[in-house]
Design a protein around this motif. Structure first.
Motif, mmCIF file in Angstrom:
data_model
loop_
_atom_site.group_PDB
_atom_site.id
_atom_site.type_symbol
_atom_site.label_atom_id
_atom_site.label_comp_id
_atom_site.label_asym_id
_atom_site.label_seq_id
_atom_site.Cartn_x
_atom_site.Cartn_y
_atom_site.Cartn_z
ATOM 1 N N ILE A 163 46.780 26.674 43.884
ATOM 2 C CA ILE A 163 45.986 27.270 42.807
ATOM 3 C C ILE A 163 44.532 26.828 42.805
ATOM 4 O O ILE A 163 43.769 27.254 41.947
ATOM 5 C CB ILE A 163 46.624 26.991 41.424
ATOM 6 C CG1 ILE A 163 46.687 25.494 41.125
ATOM 7 C CG2 ILE A 163 48.014 27.608 41.325
ATOM 8 C CD1 ILE A 163 47.154 25.190 39.697
ATOM 9 N N ARG A 173 50.080 40.520 45.221
ATOM 10 C CA ARG A 173 49.195 41.517 44.634
ATOM 11 C C ARG A 173 48.876 41.136 43.189
ATOM 12 O O ARG A 173 49.760 40.730 42.440
ATOM 13 C CB ARG A 173 49.925 42.865 44.648
ATOM 14 C CG ARG A 173 49.101 44.019 44.103
ATOM 15 C CD ARG A 173 49.910 45.302 44.184
ATOM 16 N NE ARG A 173 49.166 46.455 43.729
ATOM 17 C CZ ARG A 173 49.685 47.670 43.596
ATOM 18 N NH1 ARG A 173 50.950 47.881 43.917
ATOM 19 N NH2 ARG A 173 48.950 48.686 43.174
ATOM 20 N N ARG A 215 47.826 35.931 39.863
ATOM 21 C CA ARG A 215 46.678 35.633 38.998
ATOM 22 C C ARG A 215 45.459 35.204 39.810
ATOM 23 O O ARG A 215 44.344 35.198 39.304
ATOM 24 C CB ARG A 215 47.029 34.491 38.048
ATOM 25 C CG ARG A 215 48.046 34.850 36.981
ATOM 26 C CD ARG A 215 48.256 33.612 36.114
ATOM 27 N NE ARG A 215 49.210 33.810 35.040
ATOM 28 C CZ ARG A 215 50.527 33.721 35.176
ATOM 29 N NH1 ARG A 215 51.049 33.482 36.363
ATOM 30 N NH2 ARG A 215 51.316 33.886 34.138
ATOM 31 N N ASN A 216 45.656 34.806 41.046
ATOM 32 C CA ASN A 216 44.546 34.325 41.862
ATOM 33 C C ASN A 216 44.148 35.277 42.983
ATOM 34 O O ASN A 216 43.378 34.924 43.858
ATOM 35 C CB ASN A 216 44.897 32.953 42.458
ATOM 36 C CG ASN A 216 44.656 31.831 41.472
ATOM 37 O OD1 ASN A 216 43.599 31.766 40.844
ATOM 38 N ND2 ASN A 216 45.633 30.956 41.309
ATOM 39 N N TYR A 245 42.151 37.633 43.024
ATOM 40 C CA TYR A 245 40.691 37.863 43.046
ATOM 41 C C TYR A 245 39.911 36.546 43.119
ATOM 42 O O TYR A 245 38.701 36.548 42.901
ATOM 43 C CB TYR A 245 40.240 38.578 41.780
ATOM 44 C CG TYR A 245 40.811 39.945 41.516
ATOM 45 C CD1 TYR A 245 40.450 41.029 42.310
ATOM 46 C CD2 TYR A 245 41.636 40.181 40.415
ATOM 47 C CE1 TYR A 245 40.926 42.307 42.023
ATOM 48 C CE2 TYR A 245 42.111 41.447 40.121
ATOM 49 C CZ TYR A 245 41.757 42.515 40.932
ATOM 50 O OH TYR A 245 42.208 43.769 40.633
ATOM 51 N N ASN A 246 40.599 35.432 43.358
ATOM 52 C CA ASN A 246 39.922 34.127 43.409
ATOM 53 C C ASN A 246 39.418 33.939 44.841
ATOM 54 O O ASN A 246 40.076 33.336 45.689
ATOM 55 C CB ASN A 246 40.933 33.042 43.006
ATOM 56 C CG ASN A 246 40.304 31.662 42.912
ATOM 57 O OD1 ASN A 246 39.214 31.424 43.447
ATOM 58 N ND2 ASN A 246 40.999 30.752 42.246
ATOM 59 N N TYR A 247 38.210 34.455 45.086
ATOM 60 C CA TYR A 247 37.749 34.582 46.468
ATOM 61 C C TYR A 247 37.506 33.226 47.127
ATOM 62 O O TYR A 247 37.695 33.072 48.324
ATOM 63 C CB TYR A 247 36.514 35.492 46.530
ATOM 64 C CG TYR A 247 36.809 36.846 45.951
ATOM 65 C CD1 TYR A 247 37.861 37.615 46.470
ATOM 66 C CD2 TYR A 247 36.106 37.357 44.877
ATOM 67 C CE1 TYR A 247 38.182 38.856 45.933
ATOM 68 C CE2 TYR A 247 36.422 38.602 44.333
ATOM 69 C CZ TYR A 247 37.456 39.339 44.863
ATOM 70 O OH TYR A 247 37.776 40.559 44.335
#
Lengths: 337, 337, 337, 337
Positions: free
Chosen positions: A166, A208, A186-187, A189-191
């Motif tokens: 995470i 996804r 949840r991650n 889009y956590n580039y």
């Protein structure tokens, strides 16, 4: 790229934009219509990204022709990629079943469930050590202790492991304990995190996002691959819709479409995708039928006492039933369990 | 908490669950009905979270009565919180207008737009230095250089700054350059990041996730406040729905409901919330009317050349028009600009 | 039924509501908690519907325990219903394949495609005579002429027919020409039409509305059955979500859940459910695997010239491939084609 | 129209399609790119609808340039339309407030609430006589008796009426009793009904469907206007999204966009749009601010006893507060109440 101008645009407006396109060595096209002027740019339109043509106040709409992802695209890489998971791999003839508890809770709990799923045919063990939870007051996982237990289970049983990471700073540490790093929904889009797992060289399972389009999902995979790590498994785990009778809406359309668009393996998580224990088996069968490369499911020997997501975990009996029911569908799909 | 059992549940099943509730010092209730047995737990049901009653196979559904957030709830803290932004604050009588470019692109660009928005009435400057972008090939921001420019703009003009932080490890560094740390929509579920800004003690602007429910949005704020940092501004920026004519669907219902449920200030981002330059002004008016504490909008002196999101940026003329049109609506809401 | 009162409610408020519950001969329950007073009503809460308790300003939320549908519920009618389609039926051991063009376009077109799908194993013929179209300028169907052609096809080939009815006044007329009346997704909430097909005594195929919840879908079926017509087939045909890469999101979770909740047969429409010809076969396989009682697909001998929805119609080759690929999955599900 | 061909398309494939375009007297365009061949059709592409080019298996995607609606478009009819409601009209300088009960329940109830809303400034009376209800067991309205009461209220008070019509066959009858026919959200896609109200010549209030896009909403209006009846008021009443804290998500983006795209008046229904009594006033203020031409709200003198939707009805006190709070926002919008 197709560019539609606003109704009041003039030919001069059009020429100004065409000049910018030409300066990028693309072939410009002028198409004046009855109600709108339409422009075209022929060539690899990805080079136009930094022109930001859609920002021009005279532009009504920009319609891209090509998708923005390249490395993950089947068009440019037609053959299926296989991603290693310990000594086995995901994406080949075998339909991969990865199972285990939502959270690693204790040594006893983990080893017992690992032994059970291994005995019944699972080829990988899942288990969360760092748990992203909606509420700050919910159980957040055992952390490093959980990772050590996963490693112990693998050492004892030869069952390679998948666990969620995470935070970018945890990546090197986690890479020592588990075989595949999972990026949770949840991650997606956590580039920074995507780049970190990309740089780690470890196999990655990318889930996804709750409301990620298929295109965004592929672009998240592109982030990882662009760092030089092509070992990415995509996981459809349900999207958020208006329907509340199920926890999420499992999107098997997406699985079939992804298998056409990308060379990466695609697995399905029917546990989160439904959120209801009684629906896990039928949707697992459907996952095999639609062409997925495997499933990842939650199993627990005593779901009543699970510290998270127990309502969707399969008991030993149900896991056995899952494997038994899956068999003919996996065979019908021309694969083996 | 209300617990509905499955149709075939027996009284013994019910008693087993009631015993667990009683063991937690809550008052258990047994309600056998015509088609279902229903159980109740009276008291602060939050202590039941670790019982995971919904995991019991005999349980059909658990219906919580109380929401899981406490610190951000208006019920327990009735008075409005004001959150500092440099020398001013958000959440008081003044309707806060924060404006600036999507991305910090250069010294000239930033200072010029900052001067413009300040002259026309903005009380804060927004500008992205670290940009989370859907495509790995898009402009990712100037990074530290951008932060330095934001600080320079504030030093010169006395316009406090808001900028997005995308990784826990960047928090201490960013805290030196900007006045308010923004958590972007893509990171609303990034709990490590929420904890990091919570520990920083800096004011935070928390944007609602693309598909976050209002309850999840409040729980994300609770993560920050639970670290001892009550300085949180909530920002409604549009949710993802089936409608594609606008980039997102701005949810002003949520703003009105949040103002009732929480004591934290709530602002609106009509730029991302619509994605269309021509809709920013009417939705800004609506934000003032619905009871928001302010807006955060994108402005650019030359949107055609913006490196990101230029299509939704206001030009100087439009920003002036925004402030002129906002004035009577802000006054009607009993506030000042 | 569980009733949560607002924070400021008094015991007197609670007693007033409890008195109304008692007057309906249900057992009232008073549960004062730490932050809220909660009330209960034990018994068949459906009799409380006309009390409109949720309208009371002191009530925060009403949580029903029982669903509102009864006649369609498996709880009260555990055995599977079979619905006749001409001389055959839907809902038994056979996995029903119904196929045909989106619209009936001409005698030649219809008879040729009917012959083809019959030869390859379809047990029913679909074809629209009255077409609800989003644009008033699109082809609206052949009307009565189309119905006559459907009857002719059935007379010649012994292939019973399904066709959509769009207005209550058309029901008696259509009942003379076709074997099963279809309610389209756009009309699922058209209660007058539901009542009309309910009164007709004809078998009905009810499609799920674009954004209908599973509960609303079952209540729409309840409208038909409540008129004395239990011959209803439910059809999952995709829901509207944020995803635009596919025309709709086929919700196979709903199929598995419906099979548990209702005794009515459930079929899947993978043509509308995906909107993409290349996805119809994999999703048909998944439909068989998840437990559906059949599929309804669009087929056309020359999709290029179809007057509607040609992009999702299967050609002869693809329809043959569908039947070939379906076979092992239908067998795996313990059924026959 | 822009046509993208599949990767393996040949020039011959392209020429076949271009020939069909040319045969329709549109100018064909051939644009071979690096990864795709793109074709264009310049001219009024609406004539291409019956070619169904998207059905061609070689076509990957068709991107229309022009919207399909014409009669309702502001581009072709720039001036605002005003729609009569009895002696007054919707769409002019006055901000129209239409109010009344969800359902007409009795003579006393209706006359009392009509008198109250008239006294406080409403210019129209709403009230349902035919109620489309999700459950077949819920109150379905007084029918003809309700219409007569609406007419009596108007005769006595001079307050023109709006009421929902749910079936084409009821249109002529209803047209005798009420001043404006309402098409409810559930019937927005009921094209027979749209045509029937189009032919009636009566003013129509068309509510947006639960999951209707803005384009579909405009096309539904086009259905009515295409029958020769331009007297259509559009009503935004909330869309269905993942958010469940509010009954629907009121889409004020849509209101602002509709005011730009169409010459028809646009009103807002904050009662259904929020489903929560306490949110009706702030969202009404927002509706005035965003540029709506009016609101339609539910009011009831004794919501506790309302037979439907009482939880969102305004009491007399709240309706008075609504009018008082609306006043400065309506003035700020340059209108009068």
């Amino acid at each position: 790229m197709i560019i539609v101008l606003k109704p009041h645009a003039t030919e001069a407006d059009a020429q100004a934009i065409l000049a910018r396109i030409e300066a990028k060595n693309l072939k410009p096209l002028y198409m004046p219509g009855v109600e709108r002027i339409v422009l075209g740019a022929i060539g690899d339109e990805r080079v136009l990204a930094d022109l930001n043509i859609e920002a021009d106040p005279i532009v009504e709409e920009v319609k891209p022709i090509l998708s923005k992802h390249k490395l993950v695209s089947r068009e440019l890489h037609p053959h299926d990629t296989q991603v290693p998971l310990g000594n086995t791999q995901i994406g080949g003839e075998r339909f991969a079943v990865i199972a285990g508890p939502c959270s690693v809770e204790s040594r006893e709990q983990l080893l017992a469930v690992a032994e059970m799923v291994k005995a019944k045919g699972a080829i990988g063990l899942r288990g969360g050590a760092f748990k992203p939870r909606t509420s700050p007051y919910a159980f957040q996982g055992l952390g490093l202790e959980g990772l050590k237990l996963l490693k112990e289970a693998n050492d004892q049983l030869g069952l390679p492991t998948v666990s969620e990471v995470i935070s970018p700073e945890d990546v090197p540490m986690m890479a020592q304990y588990v075989d595949m790093l999972q990026i949770g929904a949840r991650n997606m889009y956590n580039y920074r995190l995507l780049e970190a797992v990309g740089q780690s060289g470890k196999p990655v399972m990318l889930k996804r996002g709750l409301s990620a389009t298929i295109e965004e999902f592929l672009l998240a995979a592109e982030y990882i691959v662009a760092q030089g790590n092509p070992q990415v498994v995509l996981c459809e785990r349900g999207i958020r819709t208006f329907e509340t009778a199920t926890r999420n809406t499992l999107d098997l359309n997406a699985v079939a479409l992804l298998k056409q668009k990308t060379h990466l393996p695609v697995v399905v998580d029917p546990s989160h995708g439904t959120g209801i224990r009684e629906l896990v088996i039928p949707l697992s069968r459907a996952a095999a039928a639609v062409g997925a490369d495997g499933i990842i499911v939650e199993a627990h020997l005593n779901p009543k006492e699970a510290l998270s997501d127990g309502h969707q975990a399969l008991t030993e009996d149900l896991f056995e039933q899952l494997m038994r029911e899956l068999a003919p569908f996996v065979a019908a799909a021309g694969r083996t369990l």
